[in-house]
Design a protein around this motif. Structure first.
Motif, PDB file in Angstrom:
ATOM      1  N   VAL A 112      37.708  28.235 -17.264  1.00 15.66           N
ATOM      2  CA  VAL A 112      37.791  27.784 -15.873  1.00 15.66           C
ATOM      3  C   VAL A 112      36.765  28.518 -15.008  1.00 15.66           C
ATOM      4  N   THR A 113      36.561  29.806 -15.266  1.00 16.07           N
ATOM      5  CA  THR A 113      35.541  30.561 -14.531  1.00 16.07           C
ATOM      6  C   THR A 113      34.157  29.973 -14.800  1.00 16.07           C
ATOM      7  N   GLY A 114      33.881  29.661 -16.055  1.00 13.32           N
ATOM      8  CA  GLY A 114      32.600  29.051 -16.404  1.00 13.32           C
ATOM      9  C   GLY A 114      32.392  27.707 -15.738  1.00 13.32           C
ATOM     10  N   LEU A 115      33.462  26.940 -15.615  1.00 15.87           N
ATOM     11  CA  LEU A 115      33.386  25.627 -14.963  1.00 15.87           C
ATOM     12  C   LEU A 115      33.306  25.749 -13.437  1.00 15.87           C
ATOM     13  N   ARG A 116      33.624  26.945 -12.938  1.00 12.32           N
ATOM     14  CA  ARG A 116      33.662  27.221 -11.499  1.00 12.32           C
ATOM     15  C   ARG A 116      34.744  26.398 -10.793  1.00 12.32           C
ATOM     16  N   TRP A 117      35.843  26.172 -11.523  1.00 10.89           N
ATOM     17  CA  TRP A 117      37.002  25.554 -10.895  1.00 10.89           C
ATOM     18  C   TRP A 117      37.694  26.617 -10.054  1.00 10.89           C
ATOM     19  N   ARG A 118      38.577  26.189  -9.169  1.00 13.86           N
ATOM     20  CA  ARG A 118      39.220  27.096  -8.219  1.00 13.86           C
ATOM     21  C   ARG A 118      40.717  27.155  -8.480  1.00 13.86           C
ATOM     22  N   TRP A 119      41.209  28.349  -8.819  1.00 11.49           N
ATOM     23  CA  TRP A 119      42.650  28.531  -9.026  1.00 11.49           C
ATOM     24  C   TRP A 119      43.366  28.380  -7.688  1.00 11.49           C
ATOM     25  N   VAL A 120      44.425  27.581  -7.663  1.00 14.27           N
ATOM     26  CA  VAL A 120      45.224  27.456  -6.444  1.00 14.27           C
ATOM     27  C   VAL A 120      46.478  28.320  -6.531  1.00 14.27           C
ATOM     28  N   GLN A 121      46.746  28.827  -7.720  1.00  9.94           N
ATOM     29  CA  GLN A 121      47.898  29.688  -7.956  1.00  9.94           C
ATOM     30  C   GLN A 121      47.648  30.443  -9.259  1.00  9.94           C
ATOM     31  N   ALA A 122      48.194  31.631  -9.364  1.00 11.39           N
ATOM     32  CA  ALA A 122      48.069  32.386 -10.614  1.00 11.39           C
ATOM     33  C   ALA A 122      48.712  31.597 -11.751  1.00 11.39           C
ATOM     34  N   PRO A 123      48.163  31.697 -12.961  1.00 11.94           N
ATOM     35  CA  PRO A 123      48.767  30.997 -14.094  1.00 11.94           C
ATOM     36  C   PRO A 123      50.242  31.359 -14.268  1.00 11.94           C
ATOM     37  N   LEU A 124      51.039  30.354 -14.590  1.00  5.35           N
ATOM     38  CA  LEU A 124      52.470  30.512 -14.826  1.00  5.35           C
ATOM     39  C   LEU A 124      52.671  30.716 -16.328  1.00  5.35           C
ATOM     40  N   ILE A 125      53.148  31.889 -16.701  1.00  5.42           N
ATOM     41  CA  ILE A 125      53.369  32.203 -18.114  1.00  5.42           C
ATOM     42  C   ILE A 125      54.871  32.185 -18.376  1.00  5.42           C
ATOM     43  N   LEU A 126      55.303  31.301 -19.247  1.00  2.00           N
ATOM     44  CA  LEU A 126      56.717  31.114 -19.585  1.00  2.00           C
ATOM     45  C   LEU A 126      56.960  31.820 -20.918  1.00  2.00           C
TER      46      LEU A 126
END
Length: 154
Positions: A112-126
């Motif tokens: 995602v960093t390489g794609l330069r997408w923008r996180w809208v929330q921290a990843p949810l780890i279940l």
């Protein structure tokens, strides 16, 4: 034209299918209007889907400390075709992790960093054994993403 939320979720088991259904349910919440929700498994999704969406929610299992092979395949096929066109794409992630999910999160974050997408929330780890709470958390994540898209905040 409605804004489009793309949900790409690997769901190889009954519980992970419940998570994907919870994501769709949250994104299609009756109080959210004007959002088109498209749900696809990673092996059926591709660059055209990413180019046509306004936000993306990714769902994966933790497989040997990494994302599912299906999600990795999606990224392999989509990375370069969308790289220049979709920078800044709002995204979120949930991981169904039997262990700690750290390697899976890091792997997806790197792409995602390489794609330069923008996180809208921290990843949810279940993490750990299945809990009913997981479905509620994924539903809330998708609802938040869809509501932010609807409100023009993303």
């Amino acid at each position: 034209m409605p804004r489009r939320l793309l949900i790409i979720a690997h769901a190889p088991s009954p519980n992970t299918r419940r998570l994907r259904e919870a994501a769709e349910r949250g994104a299609r919440h009756p109080e959210i209007d004007g959002i088109e929700v498209v749900v696809k498994p990673p092996l059926e999704a591709g660059p055209d889907d990413v180019l046509a969406c306004d936000a993306i929610l990714l769902g994966t299992t933790e497989n040997l400390g990494y994302m599912s092979g299906a999600l990795k395949d999606f990224f392999d096929r989509s990375y370069y075709p969308v790289l220049e066109e979709r920078q800044g794409l709002p995204c979120a992630l949930y991981v169904r992790a039997g262990h700690d999910g750290t390697g899976t999160r890091r792997a997806v974050e790197g792409i995602v960093t390489g794609l330069r997408w923008r996180w809208v929330q921290a990843p949810l780890i279940l993490r750990g054994e299945w809990q009913e709470e997981f479905a509620r958390q994924v539903e809330e994540l998708a609802m938040t993403l869809a509501a932010g898209l609807e409100a023009g905040m993303l």
